[in-house]
Structure formats: C-alpha cells, structure tokens
Scaffold this motif. Sequence first.
Motif, PDB file in Angstrom:
ATOM      1  N   THR A 194       0.858  -1.178   0.000  1.00 15.67           N
ATOM      2  CA  THR A 194       0.000   0.000   0.000  1.00 15.67           C
ATOM      3  C   THR A 194       0.893   1.226   0.000  1.00 15.67           C
ATOM      4  O   THR A 194       1.675   1.433   0.932  1.00 15.67           O
ATOM      5  N   LEU A 195       0.796   2.009  -1.056  1.00 18.98           N
ATOM      6  CA  LEU A 195       1.663   3.174  -1.233  1.00 18.98           C
ATOM      7  C   LEU A 195       0.795   4.428  -1.280  1.00 18.98           C
ATOM      8  O   LEU A 195      -0.068   4.554  -2.137  1.00 18.98           O
ATOM      9  N   GLU A 196       1.016   5.335  -0.335  1.00 15.30           N
ATOM     10  CA  GLU A 196       0.245   6.575  -0.275  1.00 15.30           C
ATOM     11  C   GLU A 196       1.160   7.755  -0.590  1.00 15.30           C
ATOM     12  O   GLU A 196       2.116   8.014   0.134  1.00 15.30           O
ATOM     13  N   ILE A 197       0.859   8.443  -1.681  1.00 14.83           N
ATOM     14  CA  ILE A 197       1.633   9.621  -2.065  1.00 14.83           C
ATOM     15  C   ILE A 197       0.801  10.857  -1.752  1.00 14.83           C
ATOM     16  O   ILE A 197      -0.338  10.973  -2.184  1.00 14.83           O
ATOM     17  N   SER A 198       1.361  11.761  -0.987  1.00 11.50           N
ATOM     18  CA  SER A 198       0.650  12.979  -0.596  1.00 11.50           C
ATOM     19  C   SER A 198       1.288  14.187  -1.258  1.00 11.50           C
ATOM     20  O   SER A 198       2.412  14.127  -1.760  1.00 11.50           O
ATOM     21  N   ASP A 199       0.564  15.300  -1.257  1.00 14.37           N
ATOM     22  CA  ASP A 199       1.037  16.532  -1.889  1.00 14.37           C
ATOM     23  C   ASP A 199       0.595  17.713  -1.036  1.00 14.37           C
ATOM     24  O   ASP A 199      -0.595  17.988  -0.928  1.00 14.37           O
ATOM     25  N   GLN A 200       1.547  18.381  -0.424  1.00 11.23           N
ATOM     26  CA  GLN A 200       1.244  19.547   0.407  1.00 11.23           C
ATOM     27  C   GLN A 200       1.795  20.803  -0.259  1.00 11.23           C
ATOM     28  O   GLN A 200       2.997  20.931  -0.465  1.00 11.23           O
ATOM     29  N   VAL A 201       0.910  21.714  -0.625  1.00 13.12           N
ATOM     30  CA  VAL A 201       1.314  22.976  -1.238  1.00 13.12           C
ATOM     31  C   VAL A 201       1.813  23.913  -0.142  1.00 13.12           C
ATOM     32  O   VAL A 201       1.139  24.131   0.863  1.00 13.12           O
ATOM     33  N   THR A 202       3.023  24.467  -0.338  1.00 12.18           N
ATOM     34  CA  THR A 202       3.597  25.373   0.662  1.00 12.18           C
ATOM     35  C   THR A 202       3.514  26.839   0.244  1.00 12.18           C
ATOM     36  O   THR A 202       3.499  27.724   1.092  1.00 12.18           O
ATOM     37  N   SER A 203       3.486  27.106  -1.067  1.00  7.05           N
ATOM     38  CA  SER A 203       3.321  28.488  -1.535  1.00  7.05           C
ATOM     39  C   SER A 203       2.780  28.483  -2.953  1.00  7.05           C
ATOM     40  O   SER A 203       3.026  27.556  -3.719  1.00  7.05           O
TER      41      SER A 203
END
Length: 288
Positions: free
Chosen positions: A152-161
């Motif tokens: 199980t592979l979870e890729i996340s994406d957090q925008v910082t600017s």
Amino acid sequence: MKKGIIFVYSILVLFLATMLLSCSSYVTPSFEDPGPNPTFNYKFDYTPNVDKKLNEPLTMLLISPSYKITYPQGSSSNIFYTMDQNYAFGYNTDVTTAFESIIGGYTTAMGEDFKEMMTSRNFRIIEMVKNKESATFSQREQSNFCLLAKLTLEISDQVTSKTEPSKDIGAVLLTNVYSPGSQSGVFGVKCRITMEVYEPLTWQLIWTKSLETEPLKEDYQFKWNYLGKNNYSYKVGSDSRAMSLASLLEKSYENVMDNLMTYIDPDEFTLLSKQAKEIRKKATGIVK
C-alpha cells in the motif's frame, strides 16, 4: 487659496493618472515563458544483500505482488485539469498520466526484483502467477509454499506556496508583461507492506507479517503563465514534479525492498516447511 490650489492639483493628478491608464490599454499584454522543464530519469533496481541462504532449497509459488496506490488528485494536480491539457505537467501529457508512468515502472521493477530476491536466498521459483486462482494443481503440488506480497503506497502533496502571474506596474506603459506565477510544495510517500505465506495445496494461511516504512518527503516546484489566447490557456514550465516524484520513489523502492528482504529469512522458512508438510499430510489423509 491654498485649498483651491491643492484641489486643482489633485484634479490634475487624477486626470493625468486616468490618461496614463487609458494609454496603457493600447499596450498588448505579453506573457513571459515559464521556462523549459528539466529532464528527468529514474531507475528502480535492487541488488539483494545476501547474508544467508537456505541449506536445502525450498520451492516457492509466487503470486504477483498486489498494489494499492493513491496519489494526489488535488492541489498541484487538480489545478491543471482546468488548463490546456497540451501543457499540463509540462511533458505533453496530463499530471495523472505522468504519475502513473512513474508508478508503473515502480511496480513492474518490484515484481522482477522480488523474484531475484527469492532466488538469491536459494528458493526455487515455480512461476509467478497472477493470483491464487491462476495456479494449476501441478504448480501447487510441487511447491512448499505460496507467497503473496501486498503493498500500500500513499503519495501525498502539500502545497507550501502559490502565486498568480503578475505584471510590473512600473513598466506597464512600456511592456505590459506578465511574469509567471509559481507553486512550491512537498511530495510525501508512506508505504505499508504485508506478506502472506500459504500451504499451496490447501491454501491454509501459515504466516503473515506487516510493517509500515518510515515516511519520506521531497520538495518540488513549477512555474506557469497564460498563453494569451484566453483565460483558460496556460503553459507550465520549470517543472520539477516528475523529477521529485521519481527521486522520492527511488528512495522508497530501496527502503521497501530492504524490508522485504528481511522477511525472507531462510531459518524461519526451514521451520515453516515442517509445519507446511504436516498440513498437507493431514489434508491428503496420510495423518488421520
């Protein structure tokens, strides 16, 4: 008297400002190119560190590893679904396709390296089948174990600017050029591994283990600007997302395979083989 002069002066300044702004409308807006995208390459490859092997080979029926993978559908990805698809992600493809291409390489390599890992431990491999239902009776009968790995592979994406395209107000009368907007963020990956070992003739579960690897992170950034055709046409450039994602998954791949290697312990499987033989004997009526 002074108030009158100030009032007249204010009116004059306002009139001149209005004239200047009116003149600026005659300057056709132009849009600075966000720049070329960096080239990227990746290779998912694992060389097992063989510290010990089986003294007597055991035969393993492998089931293709199963994958449950989630990757960003919002933030940096979703913004481009309203943009010109020819420019999305900057590689003449949309973001989802680019992500899936990299992840496809990840999963394909894992299947091949998984087989290499097993043979390096002195396991004989009958074949890698798609699922339990695909295994023939002959394959099951010849095998000591059947092994299934789940990832199980979870890729996340957090925008910082994030900034929008903008123009230099000071030079608007001369150029009316829009500089690119930009976005920065952080990709993250979390992986959970589960392995199940069955007695292949009865499909009785003998052994299962699972663990979660340490989360990994990688920064990314890209620029984007209008094309000037309409408000829905954009171009993406200086885009490091593909490179960042590939780099992140290369690190994850090494981590995952190292953990899988620790699961395939020859001493433990030697003990498990005795248990598997007893299960098979009872199932075939040799032991009542």
